[in-house]
Design an enzyme around this catalytic site. Structure first.
Site, PDB file in Angstrom:
ATOM      1  N   ARG A 196       0.802  -1.229   0.000  1.00  0.00           N
ATOM      2  CA  ARG A 196       0.000   0.000   0.000  1.00  0.00           C
ATOM      3  C   ARG A 196       0.830   1.273   0.000  1.00  0.00           C
ATOM      4  O   ARG A 196       0.331   2.342  -0.345  1.00  0.00           O
ATOM      5  CB  ARG A 196      -0.991  -0.051   1.161  1.00  0.00           C
ATOM      6  CG  ARG A 196      -2.060  -1.115   0.945  1.00  0.00           C
ATOM      7  CD  ARG A 196      -2.871  -1.354   2.181  1.00  0.00           C
ATOM      8  NE  ARG A 196      -2.565  -2.615   2.826  1.00  0.00           N
ATOM      9  CZ  ARG A 196      -2.894  -2.931   4.073  1.00  0.00           C
ATOM     10  NH1 ARG A 196      -3.544  -2.071   4.810  1.00  0.00           N
ATOM     11  NH2 ARG A 196      -2.567  -4.102   4.579  1.00  0.00           N
ATOM     12  N   GLU A 233       0.935  -6.972  13.152  1.00  0.00           N
ATOM     13  CA  GLU A 233      -0.229  -7.074  14.033  1.00  0.00           C
ATOM     14  C   GLU A 233      -0.811  -8.489  13.912  1.00  0.00           C
ATOM     15  O   GLU A 233      -1.330  -9.046  14.856  1.00  0.00           O
ATOM     16  CB  GLU A 233      -1.277  -6.032  13.611  1.00  0.00           C
ATOM     17  CG  GLU A 233      -2.332  -5.759  14.654  1.00  0.00           C
ATOM     18  CD  GLU A 233      -3.374  -4.780  14.167  1.00  0.00           C
ATOM     19  OE1 GLU A 233      -3.430  -4.507  12.955  1.00  0.00           O
ATOM     20  OE2 GLU A 233      -4.157  -4.312  15.010  1.00  0.00           O
TER      21      GLU A 233
HETATM   22  O1  PRP Z   1       2.901  -1.259  11.783  1.00  0.00           O
HETATM   23  P1  PRP Z   1       2.803  -2.692  11.436  1.00  0.00           P
HETATM   24  O2  PRP Z   1       2.277  -3.530  12.572  1.00  0.00           O
HETATM   25  O3  PRP Z   1       4.110  -3.246  10.952  1.00  0.00           O
HETATM   26  O4  PRP Z   1       1.738  -2.894  10.290  1.00  0.00           O
HETATM   27  C1  PRP Z   1       1.610  -2.003   9.217  1.00  0.00           C
HETATM   28  C2  PRP Z   1       1.725  -2.723   7.910  1.00  0.00           C
HETATM   29  O5  PRP Z   1       0.681  -3.681   7.762  1.00  0.00           O
HETATM   30  C3  PRP Z   1       0.051  -3.483   6.493  1.00  0.00           C
HETATM   31  O6  PRP Z   1       0.648  -4.190   5.459  1.00  0.00           O
HETATM   32  P2  PRP Z   1       0.604  -5.761   5.381  1.00  0.00           P
HETATM   33  O7  PRP Z   1       1.765  -6.326   6.115  1.00  0.00           O
HETATM   34  O8  PRP Z   1      -0.731  -6.241   5.814  1.00  0.00           O
HETATM   35  O9  PRP Z   1       0.874  -6.051   3.855  1.00  0.00           O
HETATM   36  P3  PRP Z   1       0.083  -5.630   2.524  1.00  0.00           P
HETATM   37  O10 PRP Z   1       0.194  -4.133   2.368  1.00  0.00           O
HETATM   38  O11 PRP Z   1       0.854  -6.362   1.475  1.00  0.00           O
HETATM   39  O12 PRP Z   1      -1.326  -6.082   2.660  1.00  0.00           O
HETATM   40  C4  PRP Z   1       0.219  -2.017   6.247  1.00  0.00           C
HETATM   41  O13 PRP Z   1       0.069  -1.686   4.879  1.00  0.00           O
HETATM   42  C5  PRP Z   1       1.586  -1.739   6.757  1.00  0.00           C
HETATM   43  O14 PRP Z   1       2.577  -1.978   5.794  1.00  0.00           O
HETATM   44  N1  ADE Z   2      -5.809  -2.812  11.363  1.00  0.00           N
HETATM   45  C1  ADE Z   2      -5.167  -2.809  10.182  1.00  0.00           C
HETATM   46  N2  ADE Z   2      -5.790  -2.373   9.066  1.00  0.00           N
HETATM   47  C2  ADE Z   2      -5.132  -2.365   7.878  1.00  0.00           C
HETATM   48  N3  ADE Z   2      -3.883  -2.765   7.729  1.00  0.00           N
HETATM   49  C3  ADE Z   2      -3.221  -3.194   8.812  1.00  0.00           C
HETATM   50  N4  ADE Z   2      -1.967  -3.622   8.973  1.00  0.00           N
HETATM   51  C4  ADE Z   2      -1.815  -3.957  10.266  1.00  0.00           C
HETATM   52  N5  ADE Z   2      -2.932  -3.716  10.966  1.00  0.00           N
HETATM   53  C5  ADE Z   2      -3.827  -3.237  10.066  1.00  0.00           C
END
Ligand code: PRP
Ligand code: ADE
Length: 312
Positions: A196, A233
């Site tokens: 993202r 998370e």
């Molecule tokens: O602060 P944190 O606990 O590290 O979490 C934040 C991350 O989690 C989500 O990505 P995700 O790992 O779900 O991957 P994605 O964007 O590929 O769905 C979000 O886009 C951040 O990159």
């Molecule tokens: N609550 C949340 N919503 C979207 N992206 C996430 N990545 C980690 N936690 C998330």
């Protein structure tokens, strides 16, 4: 696996008010759709009642007291009219449920949207992510982000920025607020975190005249990479960066959509610093409330700039 970190957050201080031309009329209690709906209801009822009252001249049996027939005559035109309209295909903008005539007529959705706007919460979702902030751009950005409960696993209130992308003005405002903040900070590298961070990073890099570096999930980059693992998370993951993408001494900005535990941003900072870059700041559209500590914002010694905070 869930890791708790002490992370501080700052929010935008840029607050020049600007009307949101593209925003939907969520603040109005009665929207044009509601008015149309009420007119249709009124017209259908009057038409039906007139038919019952004066139709007896043509069909005397209509005048006989038959409640069922009278109700049918009154309601059929209303249903026909409503079915031909878009009520059936409307979706409540804040939840994933389909809006049907029986479930959520338009007036109910306006009421729902109004409650989200004022931050009073919603009858459909347990929490609201609307922050109380004076800047209408931030309000619009926050309102455009959908919260999906229990995704991707039970207990997670997923902050879905894909709905922000459907609102061009709010999307542009988010990007512009980042650009405004970093315009004079001599950023030469914008590093976006997969996936993202890729949505916001390139526009910011182009506006700043900086290069864009994708920090990718494992085995996606073809060149020589360095890797950093981290906890999320929900689960754990790893980021990789091309070693030759950044030169020692470069000033870097890390961009992502959201900070939850901060694990992802920490990994990104480590990657850039291992390559000799100076991470000036991290920037996210959304910060989860658990990160707010004492109103000051730092992540492993690095400041984090957050546009809106999720409240749930
Ligand atoms: O602060 P944190 O606990 O590290 O979490 C934040 C991350 O989690 C989500 O990505 P995700 O790992 O779900 O991957 P994605 O964007 O590929 O769905 C979000 O886009 C951040 O990159
Ligand atoms: N609550 C949340 N919503 C979207 N992206 C996430 N990545 C980690 N936690 C998330």
């Amino acid at each position: 696996m869930r890791k708790s970190r002490q992370v501080y957050s700052v929010r935008s201080s840029n607050s020049s008010p600007e009307p949101d031309d593209n925003s939907e009329s969520t603040g109005d209690f009665i929207s044009p759709e509601d008015v149309q709906y009420l007119w249709q209801l009124l017209a259908g009822s009057i038409g039906g009642a007139t038919l019952v009252k004066y139709g007896s001249a043509l069909f005397p049996e209509i005048a006989k007291p038959n409640l069922l027939v009278a109700l049918l005559v009154i309601s059929v035109p209303v249903f026909v009219e409503l079915k031909s309209e878009k009520v059936e295909r409307e979706r409540c903008k804040r939840c994933t449920k389909k809006v049907s005539f029986f479930q959520f007529p338009p007036a109910f959705c306006s009421l729902y949207e109004a409650s989200m706007e004022t931050g009073e919460g919603s009858p459909l979702l347990p929490e609201s992510n609307v922050r109380k902030d004076g800047d209408p751009r931030l309000e619009a950005i926050s309102a455009a982000i959908r919260v999906v409960p229990h995704f991707p696993i039970p207990g997670i209130m997923f902050q879905d920025i894909t709905t922000l992308l459907l609102h061009p003005k709010a999307f542009k405002d988010a990007v512009d607020m980042f650009i405004d903040r970093y315009r004079d900070m001599h950023i030469s590298v914008v590093a976006g975190i997969e996936a993202r961070g890729f949505i916001f990073g390139p526009s910011i890099a182009l506006a700043l005249g900086a290069k864009f570096i994708p920090l990718r999930k494992p085995k996606k980059l073809p060149g020589e990479v360095i890797s950093e693992s981290y906890d999320l998370e929900y689960g754990s993951d790893c980021l990789e960066m091309h070693v030759d993408a950044v030169q020692p001494g470069e000033r870097a900005l890390v961009i992502d959509d959201l900070i939850a535990t901060g694990g992802t941003l920490c990994a990104a900072i480590r990657l850039l610093e291992r390559a000799g870059a100076e991470v000036v700041e991290c920037a996210c559209v959304i910060g989860l409330p658990e990160l707010k500590v004492n109103g000051r914002c730092r992540l492993n010694g690095k400041p984090v700039y957050i546009l809106v905070e999720s409240h749930f």
